[in-house]
Every structure is written in structure tokens, then in C-alpha cells.
Enzyme design. Structure first.
Site, PDB file in Angstrom:
ATOM      1  N   ARG A  36       0.825  -1.211   0.000  1.00 32.79           N
ATOM      2  CA  ARG A  36       0.000   0.000   0.000  1.00 32.79           C
ATOM      3  C   ARG A  36       0.856   1.257   0.000  1.00 32.79           C
ATOM      4  O   ARG A  36       0.432   2.307  -0.461  1.00 32.79           O
ATOM      5  CB  ARG A  36      -0.968  -0.023   1.189  1.00 32.79           C
ATOM      6  CG  ARG A  36      -2.084  -1.023   0.894  1.00 32.79           C
ATOM      7  CD  ARG A  36      -2.903  -1.356   2.095  1.00 32.79           C
ATOM      8  NE  ARG A  36      -3.730  -0.278   2.558  1.00 32.79           N
ATOM      9  CZ  ARG A  36      -4.570  -0.398   3.600  1.00 32.79           C
ATOM     10  NH1 ARG A  36      -4.666  -1.551   4.225  1.00 32.79           N
ATOM     11  NH2 ARG A  36      -5.297   0.608   3.980  1.00 32.79           N
ATOM     12  N   LYS A 201     -17.268 -11.169   7.615  1.00 36.38           N
ATOM     13  CA  LYS A 201     -18.605 -10.583   7.596  1.00 36.38           C
ATOM     14  C   LYS A 201     -19.279 -10.811   6.265  1.00 36.38           C
ATOM     15  O   LYS A 201     -18.742 -10.433   5.229  1.00 36.38           O
ATOM     16  CB  LYS A 201     -18.481  -9.081   7.804  1.00 36.38           C
ATOM     17  CG  LYS A 201     -18.439  -8.688   9.253  1.00 36.38           C
ATOM     18  CD  LYS A 201     -18.813  -7.245   9.345  1.00 36.38           C
ATOM     19  CE  LYS A 201     -18.934  -6.803  10.790  1.00 36.38           C
ATOM     20  NZ  LYS A 201     -19.014  -5.358  10.863  1.00 36.38           N
ATOM     21  N   GLY A 329      -8.048  -6.281   3.358  1.00 36.41           N
ATOM     22  CA  GLY A 329      -6.856  -6.253   4.205  1.00 36.41           C
ATOM     23  C   GLY A 329      -6.311  -7.628   4.536  1.00 36.41           C
ATOM     24  O   GLY A 329      -5.150  -7.937   4.278  1.00 36.41           O
ATOM     25  N   GLY A 372     -13.113  -2.180   1.906  1.00 35.29           N
ATOM     26  CA  GLY A 372     -14.495  -1.702   1.842  1.00 35.29           C
ATOM     27  C   GLY A 372     -14.784  -0.940   0.548  1.00 35.29           C
ATOM     28  O   GLY A 372     -15.833  -1.132  -0.073  1.00 35.29           O
TER      29      GLY A 372
HETATM   30  P1  ADP Z   1     -10.729  -8.888   4.389  1.00 35.37           P
HETATM   31  O1  ADP Z   1      -9.984  -8.074   5.411  1.00 35.37           O
HETATM   32  O2  ADP Z   1      -9.814  -9.540   3.426  1.00 35.37           O
HETATM   33  O3  ADP Z   1     -11.834  -8.120   3.720  1.00 35.37           O
HETATM   34  P2  ADP Z   1     -12.430 -10.033   6.413  1.00 35.37           P
HETATM   35  O4  ADP Z   1     -12.069  -8.873   7.263  1.00 35.37           O
HETATM   36  O5  ADP Z   1     -13.842 -10.155   5.941  1.00 35.37           O
HETATM   37  O6  ADP Z   1     -11.445 -10.101   5.147  1.00 35.37           O
HETATM   38  O7  ADP Z   1     -12.137 -11.386   7.196  1.00 35.37           O
HETATM   39  C1  ADP Z   1     -10.850 -11.821   7.548  1.00 35.37           C
HETATM   40  C2  ADP Z   1     -10.872 -12.710   8.759  1.00 35.37           C
HETATM   41  O8  ADP Z   1     -11.817 -13.749   8.642  1.00 35.37           O
HETATM   42  C3  ADP Z   1      -9.545 -13.381   8.980  1.00 35.37           C
HETATM   43  O9  ADP Z   1      -8.939 -12.813  10.103  1.00 35.37           O
HETATM   44  C4  ADP Z   1      -9.883 -14.860   9.206  1.00 35.37           C
HETATM   45  O10 ADP Z   1      -9.242 -15.425  10.326  1.00 35.37           O
HETATM   46  C5  ADP Z   1     -11.372 -14.819   9.440  1.00 35.37           C
HETATM   47  N1  ADP Z   1     -12.029 -16.074   9.058  1.00 35.37           N
HETATM   48  C6  ADP Z   1     -12.085 -16.666   7.861  1.00 35.37           C
HETATM   49  N2  ADP Z   1     -12.780 -17.819   7.918  1.00 35.37           N
HETATM   50  C7  ADP Z   1     -13.191 -17.951   9.184  1.00 35.37           C
HETATM   51  C8  ADP Z   1     -13.960 -18.939   9.891  1.00 35.37           C
HETATM   52  N3  ADP Z   1     -14.448 -20.016   9.258  1.00 35.37           N
HETATM   53  N4  ADP Z   1     -14.188 -18.753  11.201  1.00 35.37           N
HETATM   54  C9  ADP Z   1     -13.704 -17.670  11.843  1.00 35.37           C
HETATM   55  N5  ADP Z   1     -12.975 -16.697  11.234  1.00 35.37           N
HETATM   56  C10 ADP Z   1     -12.728 -16.841   9.933  1.00 35.37           C
HETATM   57 MG    MG Z   2     -10.616  -7.292   7.318  1.00 32.96          MG
END
Ligand code: ADP
Ligand code: MG
Length: 391
Positions: A36, A201, A329, A372
Site C-alpha cells: 500500500r 462478515k 486487508g 471496503g
Molecule cells: P478482508 O480483510 O480480506 O476483507 P475479512 O475482514 O472479511 O477479510 O475477514 C478476515 C478474517 O476472517 C480473517 O482474520 C480470518 O481469520 C477470518 N475467518 C475466515 N474464515 C473464518 C472462519 N471459518 N471462522 C472464523 N474466522 C474466519
Molecule cells: Mg478485514
């Protein structure tokens, strides 16, 4: 129409001063976010080459949420970035630790230096209120404005939105790159279009499912989103991460939705996709011509549950032909921690426009700096920071 910095004759701006909004909302020394920082350098270098003075604007964290943030200044200050950026561009960066705009303006005018950095704009209440007084004060420092902070362009902040009322405004090289690469996967895409969604989420991601429902051929689901679908199907998910109040009935029985067929479970929680699922997802990824990915397949931070995410990365990097956009992220952090050499190679190729090794990466693979913001853009929403430039 957007005015792209790449299209204007910068000779006309020689000796002038530019406000450059970037995204320095990262831990200064964190290797997994280094891309970044690399991503903002091309615009800075282009401006410096054209003898333009550059005043960098950014925020870091959410200090306004902490009643007494000044006691935790090291968590929020942008000061470490002056030496970091200085090293990258090989010239001094002057940091202003205060917001005395009159003083700042004088110093910029009288300085032999070419590049300046303001303190975290979220120290000022006006930033997140899109305050016009603050944006006018900022505007008085310069002759024109560039937004190169794609990751913040979904936020109505003074240095992202209101500012463009007061200065000629342009989209920087990174913002342009983001827009063009994201448009390729949602406007001029080829089938099969595969969307991979995992992470924590689902409510943040459901917009992408909705908006691209007709266009996409496959939705490969892992992480929280897969659990949420299992739950909606009436399957037992124990204590797994899921959002139980979402209505998914329009999507449940479609062949487009590909759910894991096996999972790794521990203490009543589904924490990763299993080997059969990795194989199935990889086969679909292999034949896809367009791919969008956000959200790790499992809790990759623990090595017991990294295989799913690792497997998806391997399949994606093996597809040298598809148009691919990956963002988020943690999703990008998973590449940095699971495949550090590939991470370095790809981010160098993407952001420094030079090949870091002989084995070149898929030139159509794009890592977005937006989490986001990327999701909102891919969901067809108009981002206020981009809209403001077009007015
Ligand atoms: P990003 O930052 O890439 O947009 P998110 O913030 O939505 O992704 O989610 C990332 C987190 O989701 C990671 O820290 C990971 O540990 C968690 N995660 C993924 N699968 C699971 C699961 N089955 N149960 C609990 N946490 C999970
Ligand atoms: Mg995230």
C-alpha cells in the site's frame, strides 16, 4: 467525466503546489502492508519529476473514537512516514506536527524542499464531517488537488470529497489503476466469471453477490459467508462464525452458489474448507476467465486452518490468463504471510512497474488497495470521493 492526472499536461503545473490525498492508514513498518505504500509512489514521483511541490494528506486509524487520543499519539501520528517516504524517493520529506495552516503555507512557499506531509487529518473533527471550513483551509495551501486514496474514496471526508469544490481536482495514477482494473471485471469481463467470498462478515459482501448475481457464473464461498449459507439451509453449524439474521432465500437453491463439501472443524466451529473443497474450487478457478476474490477461506492466521486460503492462492496464481481482482486487508495479508516470495514479486510487478523476477506474473492479476471501497465499487455503488472529482 473524470480528469485523470495521466492525461493532463503537467508542464502547466510546473512550480505549482499540489495537495495529494493518499492512504497511509497502515502500520508504518508492517511488511504485510508494504504494497500500500509502494502503491502511492508512482504519482509522487511523477509530480516531483515535473517540479511540482507535493503536500501529502492522509489519515491513520480512528483517533476521534478515543476520548483522549493525544495520550496515544504514537498509534495515530503520521510522522514515521516522513522518513519512510523520504527513503523511497530519495529526498527529504518535511513533516508538520501541527495544523497552523498560515505557518504551514509560509513554510511550503519559502522552502527549498519539494515534498511535505501533514499530520493525521482525523486529529481534526472536521475531516470525518466533510467540513467545508477545513477543506477550504487545506485548499489554500495549494493550486490543485489529486485523489490517489482509492481505499478511502467510499468515505465522505473533507480531504476526499469537500476539498474538490475548492481546487481543480484530478484522479491520481493509483486511483486510475483501481478504477480501470475493477471496471474490467465488472464491465468488460469474460465468462466464466467466478466470485470467491470468504472472511468474517457476509453483510459487507452480500452487495457484491446481489449486484453481480446475474453476471457471475460461480460464487465460491468459504469462511463466515459459507457458514451463513449453511445456517440458512438449516444445517447445524455449532458455534461457527455466521450472520443468522440475513435473508438469503433468493440465492439458496441456485447452482451458482458453490458451498464447501468438507470442512475443518474444531470445538464446534468450522474454521477452514477441507481438501475436497480446495480441489473443487481450484478446478473452477482453473477454467475461469474472470475472477474476483475477497475474504480468506478460513482462519489462516493459525497454521491448522491456513490450507484453504493457501490452496486458493495457489490455484489463482496458476491461472495466468484470467482477469483477476483481489482485495481486502486480511486477504492480501494472507498472501504476504503464506507466500511471501510471491507476494513480493506480485506487488513489485503491480506497483513499481518493473519485473522483480524472470518469472513474470499474470499481468491481468490486480491486487486492490481497497477493502471496503473495493466491495462498494464492485457492488455498483458510486463512491463519493470519485464522484466529487467528476463534478
Ligand atoms: P478482508 O480483510 O480480506 O476483507 P475479512 O475482514 O472479511 O477479510 O475477514 C478476515 C478474517 O476472517 C480473517 O482474520 C480470518 O481469520 C477470518 N475467518 C475466515 N474464515 C473464518 C472462519 N471459518 N471462522 C472464523 N474466522 C474466519
Ligand atoms: Mg478485514
Amino acid at each position: 467525466m473524470l480528469d485523470y492526472l495521466s492525461k493532463i499536461n503537467l508542464k502547466n503545473f510546473s512550480e505549482k503546489t499540489c495537495l495529494l490525498r493518499v492512504d497511509l492508514n497502515i502500520e508504518p513498518k508492517e511488511e504485510k502492508n508494504a504494497y500500500r505504500l509502494e502503491a502511492i509512489l508512482p504519482t509522487i514521483k511523477l509530480l516531483l519529476k515535473n517540479k511540482i511541490k507535493v503536500v501529502i494528506l492522509s489519515h491513520r486509524g480512528q483517533p476521534q473514537k478515543i476520548p483522549n487520543f493525544k495520550s496515544q499519539i504514537s498509534k495515530f501520528t503520521l510522522s514515521p512516514f516522513s522518513s519512510i517516504i523520504s527513503q523511497k524517493i530519495k529526498q527529504p520529506v518535511v513533516f508538520f506536527p501541527h495544523f497552523d495552516f498560515k505557518k504551514i503555507k509560509k513554510q511550503i512557499q519559502n522552502s527549498q524542499n519539494q515534498i511535505f506531509l501533514l499530520e493525521n487529518l482525523r486529529f481534526l473533527k472536521g475531516e470525518e464531517k466533510n467540513d467545508s471550513k477545513l477543506s477550504r483551509q487545506l485548499a489554500q495551501l495549494a493550486d490543485f488537488y489529486i485523489n490517489d486514496a482509492f481505499a478511502v474514496s467510499h468515505r465522505k471526508n473533507a480531504s476526499v470529497v469537500a476539498i474538490s469544490k475548492y481546487l481543480p481536482s484530478y484522479a491520481g495514477l493509483l486511483l486510475e489503476k483501481e478504477i480501470k482494473n475493477l471496471d474490467k471485471v465488472i464491465k468488460n469481463y469474460k465468462h466464466p466469471l467466478t466470485i470467491i467470498i470468504g472472511g468474517a462478515k457476509i453483510s459487507d459482501k452480500i452487495g457484491v453477490i446481489k449486484y453481480l448475481w446475474r453476471k457471475a457464473d460461480y460464487f465460491l464461498l468459504g469462511g463466515g459467508p459459507a457458514n451463513t449459507f449453511f445456517y440458512a439451509q438449516g444445517l447445524p453449524i455449532g458455534d461457527s462464525l455466521a450472520e443468522k439474521n440475513l435473508s438469503l432465500k433468493n440465492y439458496l437453491n441456485s447452482k451458482k452458489i458453490i458451498l464447501p463439501s468438507d470442512c475443518k472443524i474444531s470445538q464446534r466451529k468450522i474454521l477452514d474448507i477441507g481438501p475436497q473443497t480446495i480441489k473443487k474450487f481450484s478446478e473452477i478457478i482453473k477454467k475461469s476467465k474472470t475472477i474476483i476474490w475477497n475474504g480468506p477461506m478460513g482462519m489462516f492466521e493459525k497454521k491448522e486452518y491456513k490450507n484453504g486460503t493457501f490452496g486458493i492462492w495457489k490455484a489463482i496464481l496458476a491461472n495466468r490468463k484470467a482477469q483477476i481482482v483481489i482485495g481486502g486487508g486480511e486477504t492480501l495479508a494472507s498472501l504476504a504471510t503464506l507466500m511471501p516470495a510471491d507476494y513480493k514479486r506480485i506487488t513489485t510487478d503491480t506497483y513499481q512497474r518493473k519485473s522483480a523476477s524472470n518469472i513474470s506474473v499474470n499481468p491481468r492479476l490486480f491486487l486492490s488497495t481497497g477493502g471496503g471501497a473495493m466491495l462498494e465499487y464492485l457492488s455498483g455503488k458510486k463512491l463519493p470521493g470519485i464522484e466529487a472529482l467528476a463534478l
